[in-house]
Design an enzyme around this catalytic site. Structure first.
Site, PDB file in Angstrom:
ATOM      1  N   GLU A 286     -55.421   2.439 -42.878  1.00 25.17           N
ATOM      2  CA  GLU A 286     -54.747   1.206 -43.273  1.00 25.17           C
ATOM      3  C   GLU A 286     -53.683   1.480 -44.340  1.00 25.17           C
ATOM      4  O   GLU A 286     -52.615   0.856 -44.349  1.00 25.17           O
ATOM      5  CB  GLU A 286     -55.765   0.188 -43.793  1.00 25.17           C
ATOM      6  CG  GLU A 286     -56.719  -0.338 -42.733  1.00 25.17           C
ATOM      7  CD  GLU A 286     -55.992  -1.015 -41.583  1.00 25.17           C
ATOM      8  OE1 GLU A 286     -55.156  -1.904 -41.860  1.00 25.17           O
ATOM      9  OE2 GLU A 286     -56.242  -0.646 -40.427  1.00 25.17           O
ATOM     10  N   TRP A 289     -50.773   2.771 -42.493  1.00 23.39           N
ATOM     11  CA  TRP A 289     -50.003   1.660 -41.909  1.00 23.39           C
ATOM     12  C   TRP A 289     -49.026   1.105 -42.945  1.00 23.39           C
ATOM     13  O   TRP A 289     -47.869   0.797 -42.639  1.00 23.39           O
ATOM     14  CB  TRP A 289     -50.937   0.542 -41.455  1.00 23.39           C
ATOM     15  CG  TRP A 289     -51.389   0.603 -40.040  1.00 23.39           C
ATOM     16  CD1 TRP A 289     -52.646   0.868 -39.586  1.00 23.39           C
ATOM     17  CD2 TRP A 289     -50.594   0.351 -38.855  1.00 23.39           C
ATOM     18  NE1 TRP A 289     -52.683   0.813 -38.210  1.00 23.39           N
ATOM     19  CE2 TRP A 289     -51.450   0.492 -37.743  1.00 23.39           C
ATOM     20  CE3 TRP A 289     -49.259   0.023 -38.657  1.00 23.39           C
ATOM     21  CZ2 TRP A 289     -50.999   0.315 -36.441  1.00 23.39           C
ATOM     22  CZ3 TRP A 289     -48.800  -0.157 -37.356  1.00 23.39           C
ATOM     23  CH2 TRP A 289     -49.666  -0.005 -36.261  1.00 23.39           C
ATOM     24  N   TRP A 317     -37.082 -18.073 -27.383  1.00 16.81           N
ATOM     25  CA  TRP A 317     -38.210 -18.771 -27.994  1.00 16.81           C
ATOM     26  C   TRP A 317     -37.998 -20.284 -27.900  1.00 16.81           C
ATOM     27  O   TRP A 317     -36.876 -20.768 -27.799  1.00 16.81           O
ATOM     28  CB  TRP A 317     -38.355 -18.364 -29.455  1.00 16.81           C
ATOM     29  CG  TRP A 317     -38.546 -16.888 -29.666  1.00 16.81           C
ATOM     30  CD1 TRP A 317     -37.614 -15.987 -30.109  1.00 16.81           C
ATOM     31  CD2 TRP A 317     -39.740 -16.138 -29.433  1.00 16.81           C
ATOM     32  NE1 TRP A 317     -38.155 -14.731 -30.167  1.00 16.81           N
ATOM     33  CE2 TRP A 317     -39.461 -14.782 -29.762  1.00 16.81           C
ATOM     34  CE3 TRP A 317     -41.023 -16.451 -28.987  1.00 16.81           C
ATOM     35  CZ2 TRP A 317     -40.402 -13.770 -29.664  1.00 16.81           C
ATOM     36  CZ3 TRP A 317     -41.970 -15.451 -28.886  1.00 16.81           C
ATOM     37  CH2 TRP A 317     -41.662 -14.128 -29.221  1.00 16.81           C
ATOM     38  N   ASN A 352     -57.211 -10.205 -42.345  1.00 16.81           N
ATOM     39  CA  ASN A 352     -56.256  -9.485 -41.510  1.00 16.81           C
ATOM     40  C   ASN A 352     -56.455  -9.749 -40.021  1.00 16.81           C
ATOM     41  O   ASN A 352     -55.491  -9.885 -39.271  1.00 16.81           O
ATOM     42  CB  ASN A 352     -56.324  -7.985 -41.786  1.00 16.81           C
ATOM     43  CG  ASN A 352     -55.193  -7.232 -41.113  1.00 16.81           C
ATOM     44  OD1 ASN A 352     -54.029  -7.506 -41.365  1.00 16.81           O
ATOM     45  ND2 ASN A 352     -55.527  -6.316 -40.221  1.00 16.81           N
ATOM     46  N   TRP A 370     -41.212 -15.490 -33.883  1.00 15.15           N
ATOM     47  CA  TRP A 370     -42.012 -14.831 -34.908  1.00 15.15           C
ATOM     48  C   TRP A 370     -41.402 -14.968 -36.297  1.00 15.15           C
ATOM     49  O   TRP A 370     -42.127 -14.966 -37.313  1.00 15.15           O
ATOM     50  CB  TRP A 370     -42.200 -13.338 -34.579  1.00 15.15           C
ATOM     51  CG  TRP A 370     -40.922 -12.542 -34.503  1.00 15.15           C
ATOM     52  CD1 TRP A 370     -40.157 -12.297 -33.407  1.00 15.15           C
ATOM     53  CD2 TRP A 370     -40.255 -11.889 -35.598  1.00 15.15           C
ATOM     54  NE1 TRP A 370     -39.063 -11.533 -33.726  1.00 15.15           N
ATOM     55  CE2 TRP A 370     -39.099 -11.266 -35.069  1.00 15.15           C
ATOM     56  CE3 TRP A 370     -40.527 -11.769 -36.964  1.00 15.15           C
ATOM     57  CZ2 TRP A 370     -38.211 -10.535 -35.861  1.00 15.15           C
ATOM     58  CZ3 TRP A 370     -39.639 -11.037 -37.755  1.00 15.15           C
ATOM     59  CH2 TRP A 370     -38.504 -10.432 -37.199  1.00 15.15           C
ATOM     60  N   TRP A 393     -45.931  -9.185 -38.065  1.00 19.78           N
ATOM     61  CA  TRP A 393     -45.460 -10.244 -37.171  1.00 19.78           C
ATOM     62  C   TRP A 393     -44.760  -9.681 -35.942  1.00 19.78           C
ATOM     63  O   TRP A 393     -44.950 -10.168 -34.824  1.00 19.78           O
ATOM     64  CB  TRP A 393     -44.540 -11.210 -37.929  1.00 19.78           C
ATOM     65  CG  TRP A 393     -45.321 -12.311 -38.566  1.00 19.78           C
ATOM     66  CD1 TRP A 393     -45.791 -12.358 -39.841  1.00 19.78           C
ATOM     67  CD2 TRP A 393     -45.782 -13.498 -37.930  1.00 19.78           C
ATOM     68  NE1 TRP A 393     -46.510 -13.500 -40.048  1.00 19.78           N
ATOM     69  CE2 TRP A 393     -46.514 -14.230 -38.888  1.00 19.78           C
ATOM     70  CE3 TRP A 393     -45.636 -14.022 -36.650  1.00 19.78           C
ATOM     71  CZ2 TRP A 393     -47.108 -15.453 -38.595  1.00 19.78           C
ATOM     72  CZ3 TRP A 393     -46.226 -15.249 -36.361  1.00 19.78           C
ATOM     73  CH2 TRP A 393     -46.942 -15.948 -37.316  1.00 19.78           C
TER      74      TRP A 393
END
Length: 486
Positions: A286, A289, A317, A352, A370, A393
């Site tokens: 993590e 990331w 969208w 999360n 998004w 996102w």
């Protein structure tokens, strides 16, 4: 002539294991420390009651006390923090000039606006003959430190992580010994001690419910949360996906504002992982990331407004104002989504797993851009970080750095059944469903009239009907993305 320096604190509100502070103390005889409540940032916030500002304010007070204690322990004459409220680019240059320092030192920031701000400060300091230096501190490996075989930045996480782990050696995890050189901390000038540290009201903000949340501020607050998490780290891999369980570290806000060192956290995880802890290995991933998204933002600043994969900027969208209002109002008819959004608005925190669920729901079920969801999170998350928020996102919307194809679409019902099986989390934030049986808590719309009557629930009145049919919405999303190939 005795050299002096100014350390400008930003998102690094601690006085231990601090790169810029260490280098300043090691090189200069007198080191001043400063923080600016930057009006360029504060004035742009949509509300005057912001948990993040209150967290920063409390952490700045703690940093001031920490610097004074560090100075006292080393026999330095004062220590402490010079605090300003104004435009940071102007305040820091003016302060550096008035103090007559030779160098201003900062820890590096990777957001486009921050990079532009620092370039402006550097230009002004150059004109004054003052050196501006920046250091890596908020990540473990940054910019061009992790590149692929062609010397290019990675665009997929898994190969990045492998290379990242290979480079993560003892040097990268070693803390900066600030206390060893703390005798060089300079006293706050008399002109600054005369004016008290500004209160929250002085900088134009009101108190929030931060004190009621399990989020203690400052360096001591970070250490409290870390000590609570260390015994649980081994179980992180199993517990982290269940929002009703105490499975995560809750350190993200402290990482965001630097009240704890990323090196210390990684060293703890690295040591437990070396001893065979699978949970520690996953938690270390993590942190990888986090570095990955900082690297992506630095190399590709266009992702702030555009898709990482340019072809997905063509996605059409929907505007869907009623669906948008249902999402932000926690009235979608999907209990896990609604519970997650209520958690966000009530506390500034969202688990999360739930961030992935609600982001997938907004983009894949409701068909909404998004970027709108990213901006909503930016307004409400205590731990809001542009790099991670944008990356997350875009991952959910399938427009970003992801090896998985765009037809990965989370089912909000099965996610609820799997990760909140007995509805504990849902019932906490959606109490109107408290009497709904476990088997129906994940999707009350499937209940029969007699079952609804038995638990005193009237859909459409006590709790909304689903705003979309997931199966139909999924089909629309597949068509939306498949159309790009035509």
């Amino acid at each position: 002539m005795t050299s002096s320096a100014l350390v400008w604190f930003r998102r690094d509100l601690r006085c231990d294991d601090h790169a810029a502070l260490y280098h300043a103390l090691r090189r200069h005889a007198r080191v001043f420390c400063a923080f600016v409540f930057d009006t360029d940032i504060l004035d742009a916030l949509p509300a005057r009651h912001d948990r993040r500002v209150e967290f920063i304010h409390a952490s700045v007070l703690a940093l001031d006390a920490g610097l004074k204690a560090l100075a006292a322990e080393s026999g330095a004459p004062g220590g402490g923090l010079i605090v300003r409220h104004g435009v940071a680019t102007e305040c820091i240059v003016a302060l550096a000039r008035s103090l007559g320092v030779n160098e201003v030192l900062v820890n590096r920031d990777y957001e486009p606006a921050a990079i532009a701000r620092d370039r402006q400060v550097k230009r002004a300091l150059d004109e004054a003959g003052i050196v501006f230096s920046d250091y890596k501190d908020q990540v473990l490996l940054d910019r061009n430190e992790v590149l692929n075989g062609q010397g290019l930045p990675y665009s997929v996480f898994t190969p990045y992580k492998r290379a990242w782990l290979q480079q993560l050696d003892a040097f990268q995890l070693r803390p900066y010994p600030v206390a060893r050189h703390a005798r060089h901390l300079a006293a706050v000038p008399d002109a600054d001690t005369a004016g008290a540290m500004p209160s929250l009201a002085d900088i134009g903000f009101e108190r929030t419910n931060l004190a009621e949340l399990p989020l203690p501020a400052g360096m001591a607050g970070a250490q409290t949360l870390l000590q609570d998490f260390l015994p649980r780290m081994a179980a992180y891999g199993v517990a982290r996906d269940y929002p009703a369980r105490k499975g995560v570290s809750y350190l993200s806000t402290h990482l965001r504002f630097g009240t704890i060192s990323i090196r210390r956290l990684a060293a703890q995880a690295h040591e437990q992982a070396r001893q065979g802890s699978e949970g520690a290995q996953i938690w270390l991933s993590e942190l990888a990331w986090r570095d990955f998204y900082f690297m992506i933002l630095w190399h590709h600043p266009r992702v702030v407004e555009a898709s990482f994969r340019p072809e997905y900027d063509q996605v059409q969208w929907d505007e869907a104002p009623e669906l948008w209002d249902a999402w932000i109002g926690a009235r979608t008819g999907y209990p896990l989504v609604d519970a997650a959004m209520r958690q966000l608005h009530q506390s500034g925190y969202m688990h999360n797993r739930l961030r992935m669920v609600v982001a997938s729901f907004l983009t894949k079920d409701l068909g909404i851009d998004w970027r709108r969801g990213e901006r909503h999170f930016a307004e409400h998350l205590n731990d809001y970080d542009l790099a991670a928020n944008n990356g997350g996102w875009q991952w959910a919307a399938s427009t970003g750095c992801d090896a998985q194809p765009w037809f990965r679409i989370f089912n909000p019902i099965t996610q609820s059944q799997k990760f909140d099986p007995d509805g504990r989390f849902i019932r906490r934030y959606v109490p109107e469903l408290a009497r709904v049986p476990d088997r129906h808590i994940h999707f009350p719309a499937a209940m029969k009239p007699l079952e609804l009557q038995a638990c005193g629930l009237q859909l459409g009145q006590d709790y909304p009907l689903p705003v979309v049919d997931h199966a139909l919405a999924r089909a629309r999303t597949l068509m939306r993305f498949e159309g790009l190939k035509k």
